[in-house]
Design a protein around this motif. Structure first.
Motif, short mmCIF file in Angstrom:
data_model
loop_
_atom_site.label_atom_id
_atom_site.label_comp_id
_atom_site.label_asym_id
_atom_site.label_seq_id
_atom_site.Cartn_x
_atom_site.Cartn_y
_atom_site.Cartn_z
N GLU A 1 -67.14 -23.00 27.00
CA GLU A 1 -67.49 -22.88 28.41
C GLU A 1 -67.05 -21.52 28.95
O GLU A 1 -67.74 -20.89 29.75
CB GLU A 1 -66.83 -24.01 29.20
CG GLU A 1 -67.31 -24.12 30.63
CD GLU A 1 -66.72 -25.31 31.36
OE1 GLU A 1 -66.99 -25.45 32.56
OE2 GLU A 1 -65.97 -26.09 30.72
N THR B 1 -66.78 -18.77 27.22
CA THR B 1 -67.70 -17.76 26.69
C THR B 1 -69.00 -17.73 27.48
O THR B 1 -69.52 -16.67 27.82
CB THR B 1 -68.00 -18.05 25.21
OG1 THR B 1 -66.77 -18.02 24.48
CG2 THR B 1 -68.96 -17.01 24.63
N ARG B 2 -69.54 -18.93 27.79
CA ARG B 2 -70.79 -19.00 28.54
C ARG B 2 -70.62 -18.42 29.94
O ARG B 2 -71.50 -17.72 30.45
CB ARG B 2 -71.28 -20.44 28.62
CG ARG B 2 -71.84 -20.97 27.30
CD ARG B 2 -72.57 -22.28 27.50
NE ARG B 2 -71.69 -23.34 27.99
CZ ARG B 2 -70.96 -24.13 27.20
NH1 ARG B 2 -71.00 -23.97 25.88
NH2 ARG B 2 -70.19 -25.08 27.71
N GLU C 1 -70.67 -14.70 29.69
CA GLU C 1 -72.02 -14.21 29.45
C GLU C 1 -72.87 -14.27 30.72
O GLU C 1 -73.64 -13.35 31.01
CB GLU C 1 -72.68 -15.02 28.34
CG GLU C 1 -72.07 -14.77 26.96
CD GLU C 1 -72.62 -15.73 25.92
OE1 GLU C 1 -73.29 -16.72 26.30
OE2 GLU C 1 -72.38 -15.50 24.71
N ASP C 2 -72.73 -15.38 31.48
CA ASP C 2 -73.46 -15.49 32.75
C ASP C 2 -73.08 -14.38 33.70
O ASP C 2 -73.94 -13.77 34.36
CB ASP C 2 -73.18 -16.85 33.40
CG ASP C 2 -73.85 -18.00 32.67
OD1 ASP C 2 -74.74 -17.73 31.84
OD2 ASP C 2 -73.47 -19.16 32.93
#
Length: 358
Positions: A154, A156-157, A160-161
Motif C-alpha cells: 500500500e 508503494t502504491r 506511485e500515485d
C-alpha cells in the motif's frame, strides 16, 4: 404562422437591414460612376474606391473575429487546465497525508518486529515455558508478516500515485503556459487588426463614411433579399422549444449593448459570447466559440431551423448569430457596433446548429 404575417415580418427585417449598418461582408455593389464633364478627364470613381475600402475593412474585422475565436478557445482551455491543476494539487496534499500515515504505520510495525526478534524460532521454542503459547505466538507473527507485507504494498502504491499526480500537474502546467502564450498572441492579432481598421475608417471624410455605410446597407439588403427569394422561409414554421424561447428572450434583451471581443456580458459581448450566455441562461451550457459550436452541436437543415438555433457564418465558422424567427437573427456584429437584429441571410451561411437537439 400565416404566409401574410410572415411576409410582413420578412419585409420588416429587410427594412431593418436598410436602416442598420450591418457588420458582415456581403456582395459588392459599387455606386454608379459620375458622367465625365466634356473636355475634362473623368475623376476617380468614389464608389469603386470605397468598395475596396469596405472589402478591406471586412477582411480586417473578419481576421479580428478569427483571432477572437483563438483567444476565446485559449481562455476556455486555460480555465479547464487551471481547474485540473487545482484538483491535482488537492490529490497531492491528500496523497502526502496518506503517505505519512502509512510510513508511521510501517515504522511502528518494524519496531514491533525488532522488539520480538533476536533468537531463531527453534531457540525460542526450547526456552519457552509453554510450547503451545509459543506456537500460538508464531501464528500471530505470521499474520503480522502478512499485514506488514500488505502495508508495504500500500505504501508503494501511495508513493506511485503521488508521483503520477506530480507528473500530471507538471504536464498541465506546461499546457497552461502554452495556452497563455497562445492567448497573448491572439490578443495581439486582434488589437492589430482592429487598430488597422479603425485607422482606415478614421482617414475617411464624413461624406465617405456616409457612402461607406450605404454600401454596407445595400450589400446586406440585397443578400437578405436574395436569401428570402430562394424560398427558404416558405415552409419554415417550426416553433421554439421552451429552452429556445428563454435563449431568444435573453439574447434580444441585450440589444443595444456594445460589441467587445472576448466579452461574455453582462455589459458587452462578442458574437459567441452572446449566444453561449443566452443558452446558459436557458439552462444549457454550450461551447464558448463559434467554431466549437459548429463542430460540437447538432447540425440541422436551414429549412428546419427554429428560434433559438444558432446560424454559423463564413467558411471558417468565425461568426454566429441566434435565429429569432421570420428570417431574422440577433447578433453582436463587430467592434464599433452593438448587439442588433439583422437578416439571417445578410451574411454567407455555413450552416445551422441546435443546442437543445433531442
Amino acid at each position: 404562422m400565416g404566409t401574410g404575417k410572415r411576409g410582413l415580418i420578412a419585409t420588416a427585417v429587410a427594412v431593418v437591414c436598410a436602416v442598420t449598418v450591418l457588420a458582415a461582408p456581403g456582395t459588392a455593389f459599387a455606386s454608379p460612376e459620375p458622367s465625365p464633364t466634356p473636355g475634362a478627364s473623368a475623376p476617380p470613381a468614389p464608389g469603386r474606391d470605397l468598395e475596396a475600402v469596405r472589402e478591406q475593412l471586412d477582411e480586417l474585422y473578419r481576421a479580428a473575429a478569427r483571432a477572437t475565436d483563438e483567444y476565446n478557445a485559449a481562455e476556455e482551455k486555460a480555465d479547464r487546465q487551471s481547474a485540473e491543476i487545482v484538483e491535482l494539487a488537492k490529490k497531492i496534499v491528500a496523497g502526502k497525508e496518506r503517505l505519512k500515515k502509512l510510513k508511521d504505520r510501517a515504522g511502528a510495525a518494524a519496531a514491533a518486529q525488532y522488539r520480538g526478534g533476536g533468537l531463531p524460532p527453534e531457540a525460542r521454542l526450547v526456552l519457552s515455558d509453554d510450547p503451545q503459547e509459543f506456537l500460538d505466538g508464531t501464528g500471530l507473527v505470521r499474520q503480522g508478516h502478512h499485514a506488514t507485507k500488505g502495508l508495504l504494498g500500500e505504501l508503494t502504491r501511495a508513493q506511485e500515485d503521488l508521483e503520477q499526480y506530480a507528473e500530471d500537474a507538471s504536464a498541465q502546467w506546461k499546457k497552461l503556459e502554452a495556452g497563455r502564450k497562445a492567448k497573448a498572441a491572439a490578443q495581439k492579432k486582434i488589437e492589430k487588426q482592429i487598430a488597422q481598421a479603425e485607422k482606415l475608417e478614421s482617414e475617411l471624410r464624413e461624406e465617405e463614411q456616409e457612402r461607406l455605410a450605404e454600401l454596407e446597407q445595400e450589400a446586406a439588403r440585397k443578400a437578405q433579399a436574395a436569401w428570402l427569394g430562394s424560398g427558404v422561409l416558405d415552409e419554415l414554421d417550426a416553433k421554439a422549444s421552451e429552452q429556445g424561447r428563454k435563449a431568444v428572450k435573453y439574447a434580444t434583451a441585450q440589444i443595444g449593448k456594445p460589441y467587445q471581443w472576448g466579452a461574455e456580458g453582462p455589459k458587452t459581448y462578442d458574437c459567441s459570447g452572446l449566444t453561449s450566455q443566452a443558452w446558459t441562461s436557458a439552462g444549457r451550457g454550450i461551447p464558448r466559440t463559434s467554431q466549437e459550436q459548429w463542430k460540437r452541436l447538432r447540425r440541422v437543415d436551414v429549412r428546419e431551423m427554429r428560434p433559438g438555433d444558432l446560424v454559423i457564418y463564413f467558411e471558417d465558422a468565425s461568426h454566429v448569430g441566434m435565429y429569432i424567427g421570420d428570417g431574422a437573427i440577433v447578433h453582436a456584429p463587430r467592434p464599433g457596433r452593438t448587439v442588433t437584429i439583422a437578416g439571417a441571410g445578410s451574411m454567407p451561411i455555413l450552416g445551422v446548429v441546435r443546442p437543445d437537439a433531442g
